[in-house]
Design an enzyme around this catalytic site. Structure first.
Site, PDB file in Angstrom:
ATOM      1  N   HIS A 253      81.876  19.255 -68.330  1.00  0.00           N
ATOM      2  CA  HIS A 253      81.717  17.936 -68.936  1.00  0.00           C
ATOM      3  C   HIS A 253      82.044  16.889 -67.875  1.00  0.00           C
ATOM      4  CE1 HIS A 253      80.889  18.921 -73.072  1.00  0.00           C
ATOM      5  NE2 HIS A 253      81.930  19.753 -73.142  1.00  0.00           N
ATOM      6  N   CYS A 303      77.776  14.996 -67.221  1.00  0.00           N
ATOM      7  CA  CYS A 303      77.338  13.652 -67.555  1.00  0.00           C
ATOM      8  C   CYS A 303      77.955  12.634 -66.603  1.00  0.00           C
ATOM      9  CB  CYS A 303      77.719  13.302 -68.986  1.00  0.00           C
ATOM     10  SG  CYS A 303      76.593  14.006 -70.201  1.00  0.00           S
TER      11      CYS A 303
END
Length: 440
Positions: A253, A303
């Site tokens: 992430h 991301c």
């Protein structure tokens, strides 16, 4: 070289590498003043014909405006008329293809029979009178004029370009280098981050791909914040003297973070995020001397923020739209807090006084600030296309060119029929980078 001609060579690199016989072409380019002997020696130092051909095309792209038409002439002179015509078709017939030069044939002296007796005597034998050729009967050709040839050679020497500095990184060590893969899949409940289903697919494909590219691959799974730092520190302390490159792949992430060089941050499975800028600093010239002057490559599947890109409308012939998987997920949470961002008080290797990094390329799966999509069944859009492009083009194209191919492929995918993604990179490489071709 004209950018148009450079683009033609890049698009036709596969056909050129497949067909060229480098020694023949090198001799022609040397005689025409396009290549110097030093450049040719560098080409001939490559072990295989394909590697020599690839280096020849790479060096040719750095020559001056005369290089492209001279290359066409060399192709015709060495029997590669089909390749010359292929290149010429893309150039819009700007340069007429040269006709292969045939050896000059001077007509024989004219022989006119002259009878010694009257022609009405059938038993008479003619004798031959040789008439000298007049100058206007001689064919016009530069080779008949030594002064002209001397002046032409002098002009060629004066127009011969200097040796260009742009070259390719040395990438022939075995193994080529170390590839560290950090694959964070299972996140602790306290992190408030979902598990990253499908990431193992990405990890497996990258492990196989970089092993095929002759890298020593190290895979680490489910690392906490401090363990990511520990692995990067251990990698920096390794002796890379015998290697030519170092690769770091992070699957996790991600989020935004304050920075002055490389944006973004990646999360440990316990929640805290490590800025990409700090990750790259572990391998800079100061912290890892054995990698000085060698390419350090970072591939970040995470991301860059929480914003979703819905794209913009274009005409149908601009793209070839394709949809994502049935279960596309994001690798993002909102921007990290100030405690996770850069701080010169607790991160001394991130001080602004460090020199600007060189020989570093950071490839991001998405544009800073935006989400990155991952299919739980097939893996992430970015890694899937990176793996495919490397497999199909590594034998002929440099890394930056292949990353543009990845950008184009990912940009045409849509998540849930709506959301888009645009990969990109921060490139501080000084030379072209060609991976080793996988062994058949």
């Amino acid at each position: 070289m004209d950018p148009k001609h450079r683009g033609i060579l890049q698009r036709q690199r596969y056909n050129l590498v497949k067909a060229l016989n480098p020694p023949e072409i090198c001799d022609g380019l040397l005689s025409k003043g396009i290549f110097t002997q030093d450049v040719i020696d560098g080409i001939k130092s490559k072990e295989t014909r394909r590697e020599q051909a690839r280096q020849l095309v790479t060096d040719l792209e750095t020559r001056g405006s005369r290089a492209f038409p001279a290359f066409l002439e060399c192709l015709c002179e060495t029997g590669h008329q089909d390749i010359a015509e292929l290149l010429q078709s893309e150039d819009g017939a700007r340069h007429p293809l040269p006709i292969p030069v045939q050896p000059l044939q001077v007509p024989l002296p004219v022989q006119i029979p002259k009878y010694t007796e009257k022609p009405d005597r059938p038993d008479l034998t003619p004798s031959v009178v040789v008439l000298p050729l007049k100058p206007e009967h001689l064919p016009l050709h530069k080779s008949l004029s030594p002064p002209d040839m001397k002046r032409e050679n002098q002009r060629e020497r004066h127009k011969r370009p200097r040796r260009d500095s742009i070259q390719s990184y040395k990438m022939d060590a075995s193994p080529c280098g170390t590839c560290l893969i950090i694959n964070n899949v299972d996140f602790e409940p306290a992190s408030d981050l979902k598990d990253r289903k499908g990431s193992n697919i990405d990890c497996d494909s990258m492990e196989k791909r970089f092993k095929a590219l002759n890298f020593e691959v190290i895979v680490k799974r489910n690392l906490k914040y401090k363990h990511i730092r520990h692995e990067m520190s251990s990698l920096a302390k390794r002796d890379h003297s015998e290697y030519d490159c170092c690769v770091v792949i992070i699957l996790s992430h991600g989020t935004e973070a304050n920075h002055n060089r490389f944006p973004g941050a990646v999360h440990g499975v316990d929640g805290p995020a490590l800025p990409v800028q700090l990750i790259t600093n572990y391998l800079n010239g100061k912290n890892c001397p054995s990698l000085q002057g060698k390419p350090k490559l970072f591939f970040i599947q995470a991301c860059g923020g929480g914003e979703k890109d819905i794209g913009f409308e274009v005409s149908p012939d601009e793209v070839e739209p394709s949809s994502g998987g049935i279960d596309d997920q994001m690798d993002a949470i909102p921007m990290s807090s100030s405690s996770d961002s850069l701080s010169t008080s607790d991160e001394p290797d991130a001080r602004a006084s460090l020199p600007t990094p060189s020989d570093i390329l950071v490839s991001y799966s998405t544009f800073p600030g935006y989400v990155s999509w991952r299919d739980t069944q097939a893996g992430s859009w970015y890694v899937e296309n990176l793996d495919r492009v490397l497999e199909e083009n590594v034998a002929t194209d440099d890394l930056v060119t292949m990353l543009m191919m990845v950008n184009d492929a990912v940009s045409q995918i849509s998540a849930k029929g709506l959301y888009k993604q645009m990969p990109g990179s921060f490139n501080f490489l000084r030379k072209l980078l060609y991976f080793q071709s996988p062994q058949p």
